[in-house]
Design an enzyme around this catalytic site. Structure first.
Site, PDB file in Angstrom:
ATOM      1  N   ARG A 140       0.814  -1.233   0.000  1.00 52.59           N
ATOM      2  CA  ARG A 140       0.000   0.000   0.000  1.00 52.59           C
ATOM      3  C   ARG A 140       0.847   1.282   0.000  1.00 52.59           C
ATOM      4  NH1 ARG A 140      -3.231  -2.807   3.889  1.00 52.59           N
ATOM      5  NH2 ARG A 140      -4.992  -3.780   2.811  1.00 52.59           N
ATOM      6  N   LYS A 162       4.845  11.533 -10.980  1.00 48.39           N
ATOM      7  CA  LYS A 162       3.967  10.784 -11.895  1.00 48.39           C
ATOM      8  C   LYS A 162       4.615   9.425 -12.153  1.00 48.39           C
ATOM      9  CE  LYS A 162       1.607  14.418 -14.498  1.00 48.39           C
ATOM     10  NZ  LYS A 162       1.427  15.021 -15.836  1.00 48.39           N
ATOM     11  N   GLU A 204      13.270  18.420 -23.773  1.00 47.00           N
ATOM     12  CA  GLU A 204      12.524  18.677 -22.529  1.00 47.00           C
ATOM     13  C   GLU A 204      13.177  19.814 -21.737  1.00 47.00           C
ATOM     14  OE1 GLU A 204       9.638  17.290 -21.814  1.00 47.00           O
ATOM     15  OE2 GLU A 204       9.572  15.390 -22.905  1.00 47.00           O
ATOM     16  N   LYS A 246      10.465  22.839 -12.599  1.00 45.38           N
ATOM     17  CA  LYS A 246       9.498  21.752 -12.411  1.00 45.38           C
ATOM     18  C   LYS A 246       9.098  21.654 -10.944  1.00 45.38           C
ATOM     19  CE  LYS A 246       7.844  17.277 -13.493  1.00 45.38           C
ATOM     20  NZ  LYS A 246       7.821  16.113 -14.343  1.00 45.38           N
ATOM     21  N   GLU A 256      -1.934  18.213 -11.043  1.00 46.45           N
ATOM     22  CA  GLU A 256      -2.290  18.760 -12.351  1.00 46.45           C
ATOM     23  C   GLU A 256      -3.747  19.167 -12.446  1.00 46.45           C
ATOM     24  OE1 GLU A 256      -0.107  17.035 -15.675  1.00 46.45           O
ATOM     25  OE2 GLU A 256      -1.832  17.430 -16.963  1.00 46.45           O
ATOM     26  N   ARG A 260       0.216  22.776 -13.662  1.00 45.56           N
ATOM     27  CA  ARG A 260       1.158  21.718 -14.036  1.00 45.56           C
ATOM     28  C   ARG A 260       1.006  21.353 -15.511  1.00 45.56           C
ATOM     29  NH1 ARG A 260       3.177  16.372 -10.647  1.00 45.56           N
ATOM     30  NH2 ARG A 260       4.444  15.527 -12.350  1.00 45.56           N
ATOM     31  N   ASN A 264       3.052  20.360 -20.353  1.00 44.06           N
ATOM     32  CA  ASN A 264       2.671  19.616 -21.552  1.00 44.06           C
ATOM     33  C   ASN A 264       2.884  20.431 -22.828  1.00 44.06           C
ATOM     34  OD1 ASN A 264       1.892  17.431 -19.990  1.00 44.06           O
ATOM     35  ND2 ASN A 264      -0.180  18.238 -19.703  1.00 44.06           N
ATOM     36  N   HIS A 267       3.121  18.755 -26.169  1.00 44.80           N
ATOM     37  CA  HIS A 267       2.728  17.360 -25.997  1.00 44.80           C
ATOM     38  C   HIS A 267       1.423  17.003 -26.719  1.00 44.80           C
ATOM     39  CE1 HIS A 267       6.003  17.385 -23.198  1.00 44.80           C
ATOM     40  NE2 HIS A 267       5.799  16.137 -22.828  1.00 44.80           N
ATOM     41  N   HIS A 271       2.201  14.002 -28.877  1.00 42.32           N
ATOM     42  CA  HIS A 271       1.584  12.698 -28.592  1.00 42.32           C
ATOM     43  C   HIS A 271       0.776  12.196 -29.768  1.00 42.32           C
ATOM     44  CE1 HIS A 271       1.710  12.679 -23.897  1.00 42.32           C
ATOM     45  NE2 HIS A 271       2.843  12.304 -24.446  1.00 42.32           N
ATOM     46  N   HIS A 285      10.223  10.125 -27.835  1.00 39.08           N
ATOM     47  CA  HIS A 285       9.273  11.051 -27.215  1.00 39.08           C
ATOM     48  C   HIS A 285       9.769  12.506 -27.301  1.00 39.08           C
ATOM     49  CE1 HIS A 285       6.352  12.639 -24.429  1.00 39.08           C
ATOM     50  NE2 HIS A 285       7.323  13.069 -23.650  1.00 39.08           N
TER      51      HIS A 285
HETATM   52  P1  NAD Z   1      14.239   5.057 -21.457  1.00 42.23           P
HETATM   53  O1  NAD Z   1      14.066   4.849 -20.008  1.00 42.23           O
HETATM   54  O2  NAD Z   1      13.623   4.065 -22.382  1.00 42.23           O
HETATM   55  O3  NAD Z   1      15.781   5.206 -21.773  1.00 42.23           O
HETATM   56  C1  NAD Z   1      16.202   5.385 -23.109  1.00 42.23           C
HETATM   57  C2  NAD Z   1      17.286   4.392 -23.499  1.00 42.23           C
HETATM   58  O4  NAD Z   1      18.509   4.786 -22.913  1.00 42.23           O
HETATM   59  C3  NAD Z   1      17.043   2.973 -23.003  1.00 42.23           C
HETATM   60  O5  NAD Z   1      17.485   2.079 -24.002  1.00 42.23           O
HETATM   61  C4  NAD Z   1      17.945   2.861 -21.785  1.00 42.23           C
HETATM   62  O6  NAD Z   1      18.357   1.536 -21.536  1.00 42.23           O
HETATM   63  C5  NAD Z   1      19.099   3.709 -22.196  1.00 42.23           C
HETATM   64  N1  NAD Z   1      19.856   4.329 -21.125  1.00 42.23           N
HETATM   65  C6  NAD Z   1      19.398   4.897 -19.990  1.00 42.23           C
HETATM   66  N2  NAD Z   1      20.388   5.491 -19.332  1.00 42.23           N
HETATM   67  C7  NAD Z   1      21.516   5.299 -20.042  1.00 42.23           C
HETATM   68  C8  NAD Z   1      22.867   5.703 -19.887  1.00 42.23           C
HETATM   69  N3  NAD Z   1      23.253   6.495 -18.887  1.00 42.23           N
HETATM   70  N4  NAD Z   1      23.756   5.293 -20.827  1.00 42.23           N
HETATM   71  C9  NAD Z   1      23.369   4.547 -21.892  1.00 42.23           C
HETATM   72  N5  NAD Z   1      22.111   4.155 -22.107  1.00 42.23           N
HETATM   73  C10 NAD Z   1      21.189   4.538 -21.188  1.00 42.23           C
HETATM   74  O7  NAD Z   1      13.655   6.476 -21.939  1.00 42.23           O
HETATM   75  P2  NAD Z   1      13.574   7.926 -21.305  1.00 42.23           P
HETATM   76  O8  NAD Z   1      13.606   8.830 -22.462  1.00 42.23           O
HETATM   77  O9  NAD Z   1      14.507   8.126 -20.192  1.00 42.23           O
HETATM   78  O10 NAD Z   1      12.114   7.931 -20.669  1.00 42.23           O
HETATM   79  C11 NAD Z   1      10.961   7.768 -21.448  1.00 42.23           C
HETATM   80  C12 NAD Z   1       9.837   7.356 -20.547  1.00 42.23           C
HETATM   81  O11 NAD Z   1       9.622   8.374 -19.569  1.00 42.23           O
HETATM   82  C13 NAD Z   1       8.519   7.160 -21.262  1.00 42.23           C
HETATM   83  O12 NAD Z   1       7.931   5.956 -20.835  1.00 42.23           O
HETATM   84  C14 NAD Z   1       7.675   8.343 -20.797  1.00 42.23           C
HETATM   85  O13 NAD Z   1       6.302   8.045 -20.748  1.00 42.23           O
HETATM   86  C15 NAD Z   1       8.230   8.581 -19.421  1.00 42.23           C
HETATM   87  N6  NAD Z   1       8.044   9.946 -18.917  1.00 42.23           N
HETATM   88  C16 NAD Z   1       7.521  10.071 -17.674  1.00 42.23           C
HETATM   89  C17 NAD Z   1       7.360  11.327 -17.132  1.00 42.23           C
HETATM   90  C18 NAD Z   1       6.865  11.454 -15.716  1.00 42.23           C
HETATM   91  O14 NAD Z   1       6.586  12.584 -15.276  1.00 42.23           O
HETATM   92  N7  NAD Z   1       6.747  10.371 -14.985  1.00 42.23           N
HETATM   93  C19 NAD Z   1       7.723  12.467 -17.847  1.00 42.23           C
HETATM   94  C20 NAD Z   1       8.271  12.302 -19.124  1.00 42.23           C
HETATM   95  C21 NAD Z   1       8.421  11.028 -19.655  1.00 42.23           C
HETATM   96  N1  GLY Z   2       5.972  15.444 -17.564  1.00 41.80           N
HETATM   97  C1  GLY Z   2       4.867  16.245 -17.177  1.00 41.80           C
HETATM   98  C2  GLY Z   2       4.616  16.274 -15.714  1.00 41.80           C
HETATM   99  O1  GLY Z   2       5.360  15.751 -14.918  1.00 41.80           O
HETATM  100  O2  GLY Z   2       3.629  16.807 -15.325  1.00 41.80           O
END
Ligand code: NAD
Ligand code: GLY
Length: 388
Positions: A140, A162, A204, A246, A256, A260, A264, A267, A271, A285
């Site tokens: 939980r 998030k 970003e 942020k 949000e 917040r 976006n 986005h 998206h 992305h």
């Molecule tokens: P990811 O986690 O897929 O990483 C991208 C690639 O880089 C992967 O292949 C990973 O293995 C590799 N990698 C990571 N660190 C590395 C390093 N230091 N050296 C070499 N390779 C490395 O992608 P991302 O772009 O970090 O994140 C995308 C995700 O984040 C999506 O699922 C998206 O929905 C999510 N996201 C969430 C929020 C939030 O607020 N929670 C905000 C934006 C995006």
């Molecule tokens: N990535 C958008 C948020 O965290 O609200």
């Protein structure tokens, strides 16, 4: 704050002193710090020990990050006498699934973690999102620590709470708001990140400048190329400025219900492109967000909201750092303007059947709009699809 790694004695030749920025996220009893600096991973054990209820944890990471950086994190946990298990998940967006969530929750319970223990999300946004969600639901709600290893994760996904996974219905539709207890962003781990991923993360960073800080936009125009080429101070500064913005937005509107949504920017358009391409990896992305931000400024100009010239400035900077700005290369793969608009309606950012856009009155002056006419969107997309 300054962290120093100095050995005492005559042979103390190897002295490393690194600057660390600390950005607080002011969320009352869920407040936490974001630490940003080069080489933080080497000292992570002590910072992590300070937030653990007992010296025991579980590292969740992916295969790529494990190969490159797990030994460093493991070494610094051992130095701090913290016992740990490790779960290594496959890299990639497909890992944010119910299947992997089930496995991860099982491993957390197998490891004997209790409610007051914390798990470590060590990777990009994929690892951060699924680990944070598992932490939100196992027993939980357990605590978790973010050690983001991509630029995108360091400036965006690791901050703000998030968490979630994807389903056949779409991305991030199952999840929870669950804040980490600590975020450690080591700028040196970005040295191993593929260039394309680094640039996608840069989109970003630029987002923060475009939505609320014109001076930061000018700074990025001057220093963005150095940041991308590996300049550690430029990275630390840009990550700290991004996280500060942020943190302020999240502190004011954690769930949000208003402000917040400014995060976006780019986005709604971005998206729609990712969804139209079936999330097939054609666009990362951040690349979709880059196109989306260029479009948000062109759209704002078209609606007469933003002075002519701002959109060109934004697009020129995106091009200068090697990010896409339009649909040129995607023309024959995208559906019609009407279909793209329909995809936007399915997005979770649509409210009461109305599309929500983040538009701009200028660089650094974004605002949320709920009353854009559908006909204007369709006409704009038509124009975008026809751009040479
Ligand atoms: P990811 O986690 O897929 O990483 C991208 C690639 O880089 C992967 O292949 C990973 O293995 C590799 N990698 C990571 N660190 C590395 C390093 N230091 N050296 C070499 N390779 C490395 O992608 P991302 O772009 O970090 O994140 C995308 C995700 O984040 C999506 O699922 C998206 O929905 C999510 N996201 C969430 C929020 C939030 O607020 N929670 C905000 C934006 C995006
Ligand atoms: N990535 C958008 C948020 O965290 O609200």
């Amino acid at each position: 704050m300054t962290t120093s790694d100095a050995t005492s004695g005559d042979d103390a030749l190897d002295i490393a002193v690194t600057e660390t920025d600390v950005v607080p996220v002011a969320l009352g009893d869920r407040a936490y710090d974001i630490q940003i600096g080069a080489g933080l991973l080497d000292f992570a054990g002590d910072d992590i020990a300070a937030v653990l209820a007992r010296p025991r944890t579980l590292i969740v990471t992916d295969e790529n990050v494990a190969k490159l950086h797990l030994d460093t994190l493991a070494g610094s946990l051992s130095m701090a006498d913290i016992a740990f298990d490790t779960v290594v998940l496959p890299p990639g967006e497909a890992t944010k699934s119910f299947d992997h969530l089930r496995q991860l929750c099982g491993r957390m319970l197998d490891a004997g973690l209790e409610r007051h223990d914390a798990v470590i999300a060590f990777g990009g946004g994929v690892i951060g999102d699924i680990t944070g969600f598992a932490a939100a639901i196992v027993r939980r709600g357990m605590r978790f620590i973010q050690i983001p290893t991509t630029l995108l994760a360091q400036v965006d996904s690791s901050v703000g709470g998030k968490t979630g996974i994807n389903t056949a219905h779409g991305k991030n539709l199952i999840g929870a708001f669950h804040q980490p207890a600590l975020v450690l962003a080591d700028t040196e781990v970005l040295d191993t990140l593929p260039e394309r991923e680094l640039k996608a993360g840069y989109a970003e960073v630029l987002k923060y400048a475009l939505l609320g800080d014109a001076a930061f936009f000018h700074w990025l125009r001057a220093h963005g190329p150095a940041l991308l080429a590996g300049d550690g101070d430029a990275r630390r500064h840009a990550i700290a400025v991004s996280c500060r913005m942020k943190a302020a937005i999240v502190a004011a509107d954690e769930r949000e219900s208003g402000r917040r949504a400014l995060l976006n920017l780019g986005h709604t358009f971005g998206h729609a492109l990712e969804a139209a391409l079936g999330y097939d990896g054609t666009l990362l992305h951040g690349e979709a967000v880059a196109i989306g931000m260029a479009q948000a400024f062109r759209f704002s100009e078209r609606l007469g909201l933003c002075p002519t010239g701002a959109a060109a400035e934004v697009a020129a900077h995106l091009r200068a750092v090697g990010l896409p700005t339009g649909l040129k290369e995607l023309h024959n793969r995208l559906p019609s303007a009407e279909q793209l608009t329909a995809i936007m309606h399915q997005d979770k950012k649509a409210e009461g059947g109305k599309l929500v856009f983040v538009l701009a009155r200028g660089i650094g002056e974004a605002f949320i709009s709920h009353d854009v006419a559908e006909a204007d969107v369709a006409a704009f997309l038509q124009e975008e699809l026809a751009r040479p």
